[in-house]
Structure formats: C-alpha cells, structure tokens
Design a protein around this motif. Structure first.
Motif, PDB file in Angstrom:
ATOM      1  N   ASP A 129       0.934  -0.935  -0.193  1.00 44.91           N
ATOM      2  CA  ASP A 129       0.044   0.247  -0.334  1.00 44.91           C
ATOM      3  C   ASP A 129       1.036   1.180  -0.025  1.00 44.91           C
ATOM      4  N   GLU A 130       0.220   2.151  -1.511  1.00 48.42           N
ATOM      5  CA  GLU A 130       1.468   3.398  -1.450  1.00 48.42           C
ATOM      6  C   GLU A 130       1.530   4.051  -0.177  1.00 48.42           C
ATOM      7  N   VAL A 131       0.201   4.677   0.498  1.00 51.03           N
ATOM      8  CA  VAL A 131       0.225   5.452   1.463  1.00 51.03           C
ATOM      9  C   VAL A 131       0.814   5.280   2.583  1.00 51.03           C
ATOM     10  N   ALA A 132       0.154   3.921   2.974  1.00 49.18           N
ATOM     11  CA  ALA A 132       0.937   2.782   3.838  1.00 49.18           C
ATOM     12  C   ALA A 132       2.917   3.156   3.921  1.00 49.18           C
ATOM     13  N   TYR A 133       2.706   2.793   2.771  1.00 46.57           N
ATOM     14  CA  TYR A 133       4.525   3.536   2.469  1.00 46.57           C
ATOM     15  C   TYR A 133       4.842   4.559   3.366  1.00 46.57           C
ATOM     16  N   VAL A 134       4.104   5.870   2.535  1.00 48.86           N
ATOM     17  CA  VAL A 134       3.942   7.599   2.593  1.00 48.86           C
ATOM     18  C   VAL A 134       4.357   7.316   4.344  1.00 48.86           C
ATOM     19  N   ARG A 135       3.244   6.546   4.485  1.00 51.83           N
ATOM     20  CA  ARG A 135       3.014   7.158   6.150  1.00 51.83           C
ATOM     21  C   ARG A 135       4.156   6.514   6.975  1.00 51.83           C
ATOM     22  N   PHE A 136       4.694   5.328   6.636  1.00 50.81           N
ATOM     23  CA  PHE A 136       5.485   4.571   7.383  1.00 50.81           C
ATOM     24  C   PHE A 136       6.740   5.741   7.322  1.00 50.81           C
ATOM     25  N   ALA A 137       7.290   6.562   6.274  1.00 55.11           N
ATOM     26  CA  ALA A 137       8.080   6.244   5.923  1.00 55.11           C
ATOM     27  C   ALA A 137       8.263   8.201   6.570  1.00 55.11           C
ATOM     28  N   SER A 138       6.973   9.134   6.647  1.00 64.68           N
ATOM     29  CA  SER A 138       7.184  10.206   7.568  1.00 64.68           C
ATOM     30  C   SER A 138       7.486  10.088   8.854  1.00 64.68           C
ATOM     31  N   VAL A 139       7.577   9.359   9.195  1.00 60.89           N
ATOM     32  CA  VAL A 139       7.634   9.056  10.902  1.00 60.89           C
ATOM     33  C   VAL A 139       9.442   8.614  10.577  1.00 60.89           C
ATOM     34  N   TYR A 140       9.114   7.231  10.001  1.00 64.03           N
ATOM     35  CA  TYR A 140      10.707   6.585  10.175  1.00 64.03           C
ATOM     36  C   TYR A 140      12.239   7.703   9.459  1.00 64.03           C
ATOM     37  N   ARG A 141      11.971   8.686   8.936  1.00 61.82           N
ATOM     38  CA  ARG A 141      12.579   9.778   8.444  1.00 61.82           C
ATOM     39  C   ARG A 141      12.717  10.872   8.971  1.00 61.82           C
ATOM     40  N   PHE A 144      10.090  13.712   8.494  1.00 60.59           N
ATOM     41  CA  PHE A 144      10.696  14.509   7.214  1.00 60.59           C
ATOM     42  C   PHE A 144      10.383  16.061   8.504  1.00 60.59           C
ATOM     43  N   LYS A 145      11.356  16.444   8.144  1.00 57.68           N
ATOM     44  CA  LYS A 145      11.091  17.828   8.842  1.00 57.68           C
ATOM     45  C   LYS A 145       9.987  19.440   8.422  1.00 57.68           C
ATOM     46  N   ASP A 146       9.388  19.000   7.207  1.00 58.96           N
ATOM     47  CA  ASP A 146       9.003  20.065   6.666  1.00 58.96           C
ATOM     48  C   ASP A 146       8.217  19.168   5.105  1.00 58.96           C
ATOM     49  N   ILE A 147       6.895  20.066   4.830  1.00 57.60           N
ATOM     50  CA  ILE A 147       6.341  19.139   3.823  1.00 57.60           C
ATOM     51  C   ILE A 147       7.163  19.407   2.387  1.00 57.60           C
ATOM     52  N   HIS A 148       8.304  20.194   1.546  1.00 55.94           N
ATOM     53  CA  HIS A 148       9.768  19.995   1.447  1.00 55.94           C
ATOM     54  C   HIS A 148      10.240  18.437   1.024  1.00 55.94           C
ATOM     55  N   SER A 149      10.257  17.258   2.298  1.00 55.81           N
ATOM     56  CA  SER A 149      10.699  16.657   2.396  1.00 55.81           C
ATOM     57  C   SER A 149       9.994  15.808   2.493  1.00 55.81           C
ATOM     58  N   PHE A 150       8.660  15.651   2.404  1.00 57.07           N
ATOM     59  CA  PHE A 150       7.459  14.897   2.102  1.00 57.07           C
ATOM     60  C   PHE A 150       7.250  14.298   0.144  1.00 57.07           C
ATOM     61  N   MET A 151       7.563  16.158   0.088  1.00 54.29           N
ATOM     62  CA  MET A 151       7.054  15.551  -1.435  1.00 54.29           C
ATOM     63  C   MET A 151       8.691  14.921  -2.361  1.00 54.29           C
ATOM     64  N   GLU A 152       8.962  15.304  -1.688  1.00 55.25           N
ATOM     65  CA  GLU A 152      10.299  14.522  -2.106  1.00 55.25           C
ATOM     66  C   GLU A 152      10.041  13.273  -2.421  1.00 55.25           C
ATOM     67  N   GLU A 153       9.756  12.471  -0.839  1.00 57.34           N
ATOM     68  CA  GLU A 153       9.374  10.857  -0.889  1.00 57.34           C
ATOM     69  C   GLU A 153       8.142  10.587  -2.106  1.00 57.34           C
ATOM     70  N   LEU A 154       7.578  10.959  -2.229  1.00 53.60           N
ATOM     71  CA  LEU A 154       6.089  12.295  -3.056  1.00 53.60           C
ATOM     72  C   LEU A 154       7.187  11.579  -4.839  1.00 53.60           C
ATOM     73  N   ASN A 155       7.076  12.536  -4.775  1.00 53.74           N
ATOM     74  CA  ASN A 155       8.178  13.269  -5.707  1.00 53.74           C
ATOM     75  C   ASN A 155       8.586  11.031  -6.766  1.00 53.74           C
ATOM     76  N   LYS A 156       9.719  10.666  -5.604  1.00 58.17           N
ATOM     77  CA  LYS A 156      10.134   8.825  -5.732  1.00 58.17           C
ATOM     78  C   LYS A 156      10.112   8.223  -5.692  1.00 58.17           C
ATOM     79  N   LEU A 157       8.355   8.288  -5.131  1.00 50.56           N
ATOM     80  CA  LEU A 157       7.252   7.103  -5.186  1.00 50.56           C
ATOM     81  C   LEU A 157       6.677   7.238  -7.118  1.00 50.56           C
ATOM     82  N   ILE A 158       6.976   8.294  -7.070  1.00 50.76           N
ATOM     83  CA  ILE A 158       5.271   8.731  -8.839  1.00 50.76           C
ATOM     84  C   ILE A 158       6.824   8.439 -10.070  1.00 50.76           C
TER      85      ILE A 158
END
Length: 151
Positions: free
Chosen positions: A120-132, A134-148
C-alpha cells in the motif's frame, strides 16, 4: 497451554498447520474444562537480535513494536492483518539472514518500507514520514516524487 478464558492449564490441539511462510505453526486448541477454542502460534527460537537505535542505545528486537508501527501506518487503509503479518515475517527473515546479532533500526525501517511499498503506497508514505522524520512539506514531497517516478 493456559486457557485465555478460564485460565485452566490443560488443552488439546484440535488442528495444526504451518503458516504461509512456513516459519510458524498455527495450532487451534480447545480447553478441556470450558471447551472454548483459541489459537496459538509456535515459532522456532532464534538467536536474539539487538536493535541499535538512532542514539546508539540498544534494545531487543520486538515483533510487537514493528507490527504496531505498521498498523499505525495502515490505519484506515485496505491492508489486512494477514498482509501486515506477512510484512513482519519478511522483515524478520531478512534480519535473520544477515546473521548479525545487532542490526540498526535504520536497516529494519528500510526493509519495512521496501515490503510496505508493494502492499500500500499510502501506508508506505505514512511509515516513511515517521521513520525518516520529515522536517517539512518539501521532504515529504521529495518522497512522493520518488514514489511517482518509480512507477
């Protein structure tokens, strides 16, 4: 095996079968006093693995802790408990295959994300946001862009 309903310490095995990965044996038991049924799992005891945390402290690996982290990431997502158990089984198998007695929490997190991404990609991003962390929206977007871009 103590009955979870009446605490009687005698039960009989009604059914026994290996789990999907063959790493555990699932046993259906019936209490000989109250006749209620319950399930137990038998696993091979392996060498205990210590997890090296970010602050360099160490703690024993905990299946429950990993499962709870994945459960939080999968909250309100179409991911079954069976899928979560399979992810944890795969992470544990990878940890055991390293033959290391100490494993970094970073390695455990990366293995978890690798398997969660396929479920599940949404669960992946949620897990990554806690695990990594993320300090701000830009690091969150970087992970989304990598996934896309991987699609």
């Amino acid at each position: 095996m103590k009955c979870p309903y009446c605490s009687y310490d005698d039960s009989k095995v009604v059914d026994s079968r290996p789990t999907d990965e063959g790493e555990r044996i699932r046993r259906r038991r019936e209490c000989t006093r109250c006749a209620k049924r319950f399930t137990t799992y038998e696993i091979i005891e392996t060498t205990p693995v210590m997890i090296i945390k970010r602050d360099n402290s160490r703690e024993p690996y905990s299946r429950e802790k990993l499962t709870n982290g994945i459960l939080r990431a999968c909250e309100k997502r179409p991911v079954s408990l069976d899928d979560i158990d399979k992810i944890v089984d795969k992470v544990e198998a990878k940890i055991q295959s390293t033959m290391d007695r100490e494993v970094s929490s970073k390695v455990v997190g990366e293995y978890t994300m690798e398997f969660l991404k396929n479920v599940d990609e949404v669960a992946y991003v949620r897990f990554a946001s806690v695990y990594r962390q993320f300090k701000d929206i830009h690091s969150f977007m970087e992970e989304l862009n990598k996934l896309i871009s991987e699609k």
